[in-house]
Scaffold this motif. Structure first.
Motif, PDB file in Angstrom:
ATOM      1  N   GLU A 152       0.836  -1.199   0.000  1.00 35.33           N
ATOM      2  CA  GLU A 152       0.000   0.000   0.000  1.00 35.33           C
ATOM      3  C   GLU A 152       0.870   1.248   0.000  1.00 35.33           C
ATOM      4  OE1 GLU A 152      -3.292  -0.039   2.861  1.00 35.33           O
ATOM      5  OE2 GLU A 152      -2.789  -2.139   3.239  1.00 35.33           O
ATOM      6  N   PHE A 153       0.435   2.236  -0.766  1.00 37.68           N
ATOM      7  CA  PHE A 153       1.129   3.524  -0.876  1.00 37.68           C
ATOM      8  C   PHE A 153       0.096   4.622  -0.784  1.00 37.68           C
ATOM      9  CE2 PHE A 153       2.101   7.117  -3.672  1.00 37.68           C
ATOM     10  CZ  PHE A 153       3.355   7.516  -3.236  1.00 37.68           C
ATOM     11  N   GLU A 154       0.366   5.602   0.076  1.00 36.45           N
ATOM     12  CA  GLU A 154      -0.511   6.778   0.137  1.00 36.45           C
ATOM     13  C   GLU A 154       0.341   8.024   0.241  1.00 36.45           C
ATOM     14  OE1 GLU A 154      -4.363   8.752   2.393  1.00 36.45           O
ATOM     15  OE2 GLU A 154      -3.503   6.893   3.173  1.00 36.45           O
ATOM     16  N   LEU A 155       0.059   8.975  -0.630  1.00 29.50           N
ATOM     17  CA  LEU A 155       0.715  10.273  -0.657  1.00 29.50           C
ATOM     18  C   LEU A 155      -0.359  11.323  -0.424  1.00 29.50           C
ATOM     19  CD1 LEU A 155       3.191  12.116  -1.359  1.00 29.50           C
ATOM     20  CD2 LEU A 155       2.451  11.970  -3.744  1.00 29.50           C
ATOM     21  N   SER A 156      -0.111  12.225   0.526  1.00 34.16           N
ATOM     22  CA  SER A 156      -1.139  13.219   0.830  1.00 34.16           C
ATOM     23  C   SER A 156      -0.502  14.535   1.223  1.00 34.16           C
ATOM     24  CB  SER A 156      -2.057  12.723   1.965  1.00 34.16           C
ATOM     25  OG  SER A 156      -1.307  12.485   3.145  1.00 34.16           O
ATOM     26  N   GLY A 157      -1.276  15.603   1.070  1.00 31.46           N
ATOM     27  CA  GLY A 157      -0.804  16.933   1.414  1.00 31.46           C
ATOM     28  C   GLY A 157      -1.970  17.868   1.657  1.00 31.46           C
ATOM     29  N   THR A 168       3.157   0.610   3.178  1.00 32.72           N
ATOM     30  CA  THR A 168       2.945  -0.608   3.955  1.00 32.72           C
ATOM     31  C   THR A 168       3.426  -1.795   3.138  1.00 32.72           C
ATOM     32  OG1 THR A 168       1.008   0.359   5.030  1.00 32.72           O
ATOM     33  CG2 THR A 168       1.255  -2.036   5.162  1.00 32.72           C
ATOM     34  N   PHE A 169       4.196  -2.664   3.765  1.00 32.64           N
ATOM     35  CA  PHE A 169       4.781  -3.819   3.092  1.00 32.64           C
ATOM     36  C   PHE A 169       4.205  -5.113   3.665  1.00 32.64           C
ATOM     37  CE2 PHE A 169       7.774  -0.378   2.797  1.00 32.64           C
ATOM     38  CZ  PHE A 169       8.388  -0.513   1.569  1.00 32.64           C
ATOM     39  N   GLN A 170       4.250  -6.158   2.862  1.00 34.08           N
ATOM     40  CA  GLN A 170       4.077  -7.517   3.360  1.00 34.08           C
ATOM     41  C   GLN A 170       5.468  -8.122   3.463  1.00 34.08           C
ATOM     42  OE1 GLN A 170       1.659  -9.597   4.447  1.00 34.08           O
ATOM     43  NE2 GLN A 170       0.166  -7.925   4.432  1.00 34.08           N
ATOM     44  N   SER A 171       5.797  -8.693   4.620  1.00 37.48           N
ATOM     45  CA  SER A 171       7.144  -9.217   4.821  1.00 37.48           C
ATOM     46  C   SER A 171       7.096 -10.492   5.642  1.00 37.48           C
ATOM     47  CB  SER A 171       8.020  -8.182   5.535  1.00 37.48           C
ATOM     48  OG  SER A 171       7.744  -8.165   6.921  1.00 37.48           O
ATOM     49  N   ASN A 172       8.266 -11.117   5.794  1.00 36.67           N
ATOM     50  CA  ASN A 172       8.404 -12.197   6.747  1.00 36.67           C
ATOM     51  C   ASN A 172       8.391 -11.630   8.162  1.00 36.67           C
ATOM     52  OD1 ASN A 172       8.763 -13.845   4.507  1.00 36.67           O
ATOM     53  ND2 ASN A 172      10.991 -13.883   4.699  1.00 36.67           N
ATOM     54  N   SER A 226      -3.643   7.296  -3.529  1.00 42.46           N
ATOM     55  CA  SER A 226      -3.366   6.015  -2.889  1.00 42.46           C
ATOM     56  C   SER A 226      -3.395   4.887  -3.908  1.00 42.46           C
ATOM     57  CB  SER A 226      -4.377   5.722  -1.768  1.00 42.46           C
ATOM     58  OG  SER A 226      -5.684   5.560  -2.293  1.00 42.46           O
ATOM     59  N   VAL A 227      -2.523   3.904  -3.677  1.00 38.82           N
ATOM     60  CA  VAL A 227      -2.460   2.687  -4.493  1.00 38.82           C
ATOM     61  C   VAL A 227      -2.403   1.506  -3.537  1.00 38.82           C
ATOM     62  CG1 VAL A 227      -1.152   1.358  -6.191  1.00 38.82           C
ATOM     63  CG2 VAL A 227      -1.250   3.853  -6.370  1.00 38.82           C
ATOM     64  N   ASN A 228      -3.232   0.514  -3.789  1.00 38.55           N
ATOM     65  CA  ASN A 228      -3.244  -0.701  -2.971  1.00 38.55           C
ATOM     66  C   ASN A 228      -3.049  -1.900  -3.884  1.00 38.55           C
ATOM     67  OD1 ASN A 228      -3.649  -2.799  -1.179  1.00 38.55           O
ATOM     68  ND2 ASN A 228      -5.472  -1.927  -0.252  1.00 38.55           N
ATOM     69  N   ASN A 229      -1.926  -2.596  -3.725  1.00 31.95           N
ATOM     70  CA  ASN A 229      -1.651  -3.797  -4.510  1.00 31.95           C
ATOM     71  C   ASN A 229      -2.278  -5.050  -3.916  1.00 31.95           C
ATOM     72  OD1 ASN A 229      -0.008  -2.656  -6.609  1.00 31.95           O
ATOM     73  ND2 ASN A 229       1.641  -2.439  -5.124  1.00 31.95           N
ATOM     74  N   ASN A 230      -2.898  -4.907  -2.737  1.00 31.42           N
ATOM     75  CA  ASN A 230      -3.595  -6.021  -2.085  1.00 31.42           C
ATOM     76  C   ASN A 230      -2.747  -7.288  -2.028  1.00 31.42           C
ATOM     77  OD1 ASN A 230      -6.350  -5.040  -1.365  1.00 31.42           O
ATOM     78  ND2 ASN A 230      -6.426  -4.564  -3.556  1.00 31.42           N
ATOM     79  N   ILE A 231      -1.507  -7.129  -1.542  1.00 33.22           N
ATOM     80  CA  ILE A 231      -0.597  -8.265  -1.428  1.00 33.22           C
ATOM     81  C   ILE A 231      -0.864  -9.010  -0.124  1.00 33.22           C
ATOM     82  CG2 ILE A 231       1.841  -8.925  -1.177  1.00 33.22           C
ATOM     83  CD1 ILE A 231       2.526  -6.559  -2.977  1.00 33.22           C
TER      84      ILE A 231
END
Length: 370
Positions: A152-157, A168-172, A226-231
């Motif tokens: 997930e990526f969000e840029l705001s101002g 936001t990342f998906q990780s181990n 915002s972009v959500n790759n839904n990983i």
């Protein structure tokens, strides 16, 4: 009795390393991100083992089923301090021959133009990253998050605050008791301020910086992309406990902006209701209102290159407006709220971002693992 002192949270800091496509499990922390917030979101999931024992409960014990993490952090758009690398993780920058889309800015020797966009003709796998969260007060209390994919990526101002981004990342599940990464920073930190952001909302089409200038809406109140790759991280049978296989989901993107309702902005609402036809129409249309949006952020001059500045141009070629409304009662100033979904044509990147910066190379670790 010895009294202990709990150190301040400010001693935490984090670093990011992009894993080269030929690299193994992890990347070194090539850049320290001077962010404001970090959320580890690590979790160990449990299940109960149940069975009848002739007692007042069927719960005999519990066991661990999954360990995962979704680390996220927030920062200003700091050039040379991760801002460029985040766009690589979000969009990629493949030129079709395996090279990063980078060229020296015209007339300079120390300014570079990076182009980040999805390679529609030959889709590429996204880059993995490794995230380190150190704790400078002690030696071996750092965390290392491996196999991180940007979800997930969000840029705001706003009209008062500098733009910030949250990723936001998906990780181990993170490795712990790790050595703190080395802290190195540029002498100066450069990021766009609120007054250095320009928003353009134009009829859907192709534009240059000159032709889109007529569609600027300089008096905005707030905005977000915002972009959500839904990983998702799925624990497969071949994964060690705490590891997961990353599964790409269906990508979604949105753009929102709030403007004062004025003679200069009110027609956006009428255009939306009328399907982007004649602004004088009085009846609702079944046609979509499709916009092209540019977000342009210009910052400080790069070195001694007069007229060459740190700059980010975010081009969103196709946004289908889903709501353009203004309140029709109340005592506050009349505002206009716009919402839209980013659509993909299949022939061009859903977002294209061009960044002019003094960063000579992205923070990609191509050192082979031992």
């Amino acid at each position: 009795m010895v009294k202990e002192i709990a150190p301040n949270l400010s001693y935490h800091y984090w670093g990011l390393g992009v894993r080269g496509l030929e690299l193994g499990e992890e990347a070194d922390p090539s850049v320290i991100v001077r962010g404001s917030e970090f959320n580890h979101d690590k979790e160990i999931e449990m299940e109960d083992d149940e069975g009848h024992m002739g007692t007042a409960t069927t719960r005999m014990s519990s066991y661990r089923t999954k360990a995962s993490a979704s680390p996220s952090f927030t920062d200003k758009c700091r050039y040379r301090e991760g801002w460029e690398d985040i766009w690589l993780l979000l969009l990629g920058s493949d030129d079709g021959e395996g090279n990063i889309r980078k060229q020296t800015h015209t007339g300079t020797s120390n300014a570079y133009d990076y182009t980040f966009k999805v390679n529609v003709e030959s889709p590429q796998d996204p880059y993995f990253a490794t995230i380190y969260n150190g704790f400078a007060k002690t030696v071996n209390d750092a965390y290392k998050y491996e196999d991180c994919l940007l979800s997930e990526f969000e840029l705001s101002g706003s009209n008062e605050e500098a733009p910030t981004y949250t990723v936001t990342f998906q990780s181990n599940f993170p490795k712990f008791h790790q050595t703190n990464p080395t802290r190195t920073f540029p002498n100066t930190t450069i990021f766009p301020k609120s007054a250095e952001v320009r928003i353009y909302i134009a009829p859907q089409g192709s534009y240059t910086e000159e032709t889109i200038a007529q569609y600027e809406y300089p008096c905005y109140l707030d905005w977000s992309l915002s972009v959500n790759n839904n990983i998702e991280g799925v624990a497969c049978s071949g994964d060690a406990f705490g590891e997961s296989t990353k599964v790409l989901g269906n990508r979604e993107g949105t753009f929102n902006i709030t403007l004062p309702w004025t003679e200069a902005t009110k027609n956006l609402e009428y255009k939306f209701m009328g399907g982007n036809t004649n602004v004088a129409t009085t009846t609702v249309s079944p046609n979509n209102d499709i916009k092209t949006v540019w977000i342009v952020m210009t910052s400080a001059q790069i070195g001694s290159n007069v007229g060459v500045n740190y700059k980010t141009i975010i081009k969103i070629p196709r946004i289908v407006m889903t709501a353009v409304n203004s309140p029709q009662s109340g005592s506050d100033a009349k505002q206009l709220e716009l919402e839209g979904n980013i659509e993909e044509s299949g022939t061009e990147s859903f977002i294209e971002t061009i960044i002019t910066t003094a960063l000579s190379d992205l923070h990609i670790d191509n050192t082979p693992s031992n």
